[in-house]
Design a protein around this motif. Sequence first.
Motif, mmCIF file in Angstrom:
data_model
loop_
_atom_site.group_PDB
_atom_site.id
_atom_site.type_symbol
_atom_site.label_atom_id
_atom_site.label_comp_id
_atom_site.label_asym_id
_atom_site.label_seq_id
_atom_site.Cartn_x
_atom_site.Cartn_y
_atom_site.Cartn_z
ATOM 1 N N LEU A 487 4.975 6.406 5.031
ATOM 2 C CA LEU A 487 5.753 5.466 4.386
ATOM 3 C C LEU A 487 5.439 5.409 2.774
ATOM 4 O O LEU A 487 4.287 5.333 2.417
ATOM 5 C CB LEU A 487 5.227 4.089 5.022
ATOM 6 C CG LEU A 487 5.588 3.890 6.428
ATOM 7 C CD1 LEU A 487 5.067 2.465 6.790
ATOM 8 C CD2 LEU A 487 6.978 3.826 6.570
ATOM 9 N N ILE A 488 6.459 5.404 2.080
ATOM 10 C CA ILE A 488 6.317 5.703 0.736
ATOM 11 C C ILE A 488 6.345 4.352 -0.019
ATOM 12 O O ILE A 488 7.241 3.394 0.270
ATOM 13 C CB ILE A 488 7.607 6.410 0.033
ATOM 14 C CG1 ILE A 488 7.443 7.944 0.756
ATOM 15 C CG2 ILE A 488 7.258 6.642 -1.558
ATOM 16 C CD1 ILE A 488 9.007 8.548 0.171
ATOM 17 N N PRO A 489 5.003 3.743 -0.473
ATOM 18 C CA PRO A 489 4.885 2.330 -1.027
ATOM 19 C C PRO A 489 5.834 2.154 -2.060
ATOM 20 O O PRO A 489 6.491 0.933 -2.322
ATOM 21 C CB PRO A 489 3.609 2.521 -1.356
ATOM 22 C CG PRO A 489 3.240 3.788 -1.738
ATOM 23 C CD PRO A 489 3.954 4.634 -0.808
ATOM 24 N N ASN A 490 6.152 3.096 -2.822
ATOM 25 C CA ASN A 490 7.128 2.794 -4.094
ATOM 26 C C ASN A 490 7.473 4.079 -4.681
ATOM 27 O O ASN A 490 7.286 5.091 -4.134
ATOM 28 C CB ASN A 490 6.163 2.022 -5.255
ATOM 29 C CG ASN A 490 6.933 1.062 -6.139
ATOM 30 O OD1 ASN A 490 8.033 1.570 -6.250
ATOM 31 N ND2 ASN A 490 6.278 0.174 -6.677
ATOM 32 N N LYS A 491 8.134 3.937 -5.865
ATOM 33 C CA LYS A 491 8.856 5.166 -6.481
ATOM 34 C C LYS A 491 7.589 5.958 -6.821
ATOM 35 O O LYS A 491 6.322 5.619 -6.853
ATOM 36 C CB LYS A 491 9.456 4.828 -7.632
ATOM 37 C CG LYS A 491 8.774 4.277 -8.776
ATOM 38 C CD LYS A 491 9.655 3.799 -10.154
ATOM 39 C CE LYS A 491 8.829 3.684 -11.314
ATOM 40 N NZ LYS A 491 7.910 4.747 -11.673
ATOM 41 N N THR A 492 7.750 7.574 -6.978
ATOM 42 C CA THR A 492 6.663 8.313 -7.508
ATOM 43 C C THR A 492 6.607 8.723 -9.093
ATOM 44 O O THR A 492 7.873 9.057 -9.471
ATOM 45 C CB THR A 492 6.693 9.374 -6.460
ATOM 46 O OG1 THR A 492 7.717 10.196 -6.879
ATOM 47 C CG2 THR A 492 6.614 9.130 -5.006
ATOM 48 N N GLY A 493 5.829 8.745 -9.351
ATOM 49 C CA GLY A 493 5.669 9.389 -11.026
ATOM 50 C C GLY A 493 6.830 8.661 -11.930
ATOM 51 O O GLY A 493 6.669 7.521 -12.054
ATOM 52 N N ALA A 494 7.444 9.492 -12.502
ATOM 53 C CA ALA A 494 8.589 9.011 -13.210
ATOM 54 C C ALA A 494 9.773 8.737 -12.571
ATOM 55 O O ALA A 494 10.958 8.795 -13.392
ATOM 56 C CB ALA A 494 8.796 9.832 -14.209
#
Length: 544
Positions: A487-494
């Motif tokens: 489960l991806i909590p939020n956007k990644t990096g940029a």
Amino acid sequence: MMLSRALFAFLVTTSLLIGPGAHYVSAADDSPKDQPTEAKQEEKKDEKSSSKEHDKKKEHRDKHDHDKKDGDHKKKPSKEQDKPKNNPKQDKESKKDAPKSDDSKKDDSKKDDSKKDDSKKDEPKKDEPKKDEPKKDEPKKDEPKKEMKPEVKAEPKKDADKKDEGKPEGEPTPAKTPEPKAEMKSEAAPDKPADKKPEEKKPEPKPEVNPLPKPAPKPDPRKMAITELSKVDGDFAFQGEYYGKIHLPGGISESAGLQIIARGDGNFVGRQLRGGLPGNGWYNDQKIDLTGKRAGDVLILTQGDYQVVVTNQKATIVNSAGDTLGVLTKVQRRSELLGLKPSSSAVVLFDGNSVEQFVNAKINDKGELQIGTETKNPVQDFRMHLEFRLPYMPFATGQGRANSGLYIQGRYEVQILDSFGLPGEFNECGSLYRTKSPDINMCFPPLSWQTYDVYFTAARFDSEGNKIIPARITVQHNGILVQDNYLIPNKTGAGKPEGPEPQTIKLQDHGNPVVFRNIWIEYLGGPVVSSTPEAETLPTPAKK
């Protein structure tokens, strides 16, 4: 009687030459009182005659100077101009004036009849001067004859008159020739600047103004990227994976793996893995870190007294006691999913021919898709297969070593990087960039084709735009599960901020020549906006 006859003859001759007025004056010569008066008159006549002659000479000189100015000063003057004494008009005038002065002087100084007869004999030579005086138009006997030079330029009248004031009346004044040196200087003067101009226009010596260009700096070795096996260096032959059996003390035998990473200029790092290679017997178990340097055809990696000698694609392991534990052989692994064909419901995005499913896509001469492009269609839930190859960059490290990325919806990045032989951190190959490390580092050596198989479910939002279910992702790297339904909590990096709007998939351009092939996608559907909090599940590949 004889005396009276001689006197009579003298009076007759005088009357014929002088005229009747002079006859009466000469008749009274017998009285001694009148002699001084007659002498004075004769002196005045001489002065008048001499002044007339001086005026004539001056007029003749002025005329001569004027003629010279009008004519070419280089032409030689005629003989008549050089000899003014041969002028007939002047001869006639001088003949008329000369007898008067000569006769009067003879009358005053000579009373003897014989001397008077001698003076009569001299009368025809009216132009001859006295014996003691030089001729009026000729230079003195003692002085050398001065000739007029034809090439002499006449000076102005004023200067000539000033110079003639102090000279005798009877001596001709030759014009002074200007010094040739002065003329040459004046003529050569304008040429000097012309000689100097070329020197001024000449460029200064190259070492001063235009120094030799410095040799081009060597390219940064950290940016050196090799994409063809035919162009690799000598270290590439030692880099890679080795696998085999070793015999431990006590008769124990077990599998072992060895990964060797080139660092440029013959420098290497490596790690010996107990049980085998990643995904094939080794799952983050025990390992031994090694370092070494190549010397010709032999590479020796060590950790203390423990060493691994690599030559001819064989790695011999020797313990600290000097005992040989075993020999590992170099292997070339390939993904089990390499060349996987698309399913019946899949859409081919790139097969080496067409790029119509991408925007601003470029293909190299080998039919490989280059970085810096994105899909035309946005995505929601999908299953995707793609294959990629990393360049060989031995001097580069970290994020500068063959970097790219698979940007899903422009929000979530699955990192693509040459992290072969590394621990497998949260910014290395197979990770969700700076969010989650891969479960295992399954990166193959560079210039090997590798596979990503991605299963993605988009985040769910309510009608007000609030996220109610996070996005989920499963990633197989070279057929081995590295991200398991995470489960991806939020956007990644940029990445872009999360939202309900679908977005495209990008192949990141990070400046390194990463290439792709065999890309296809299978759209799994699912609503972008959902009112139910229930999460959809995706099939998860079995662990190897």
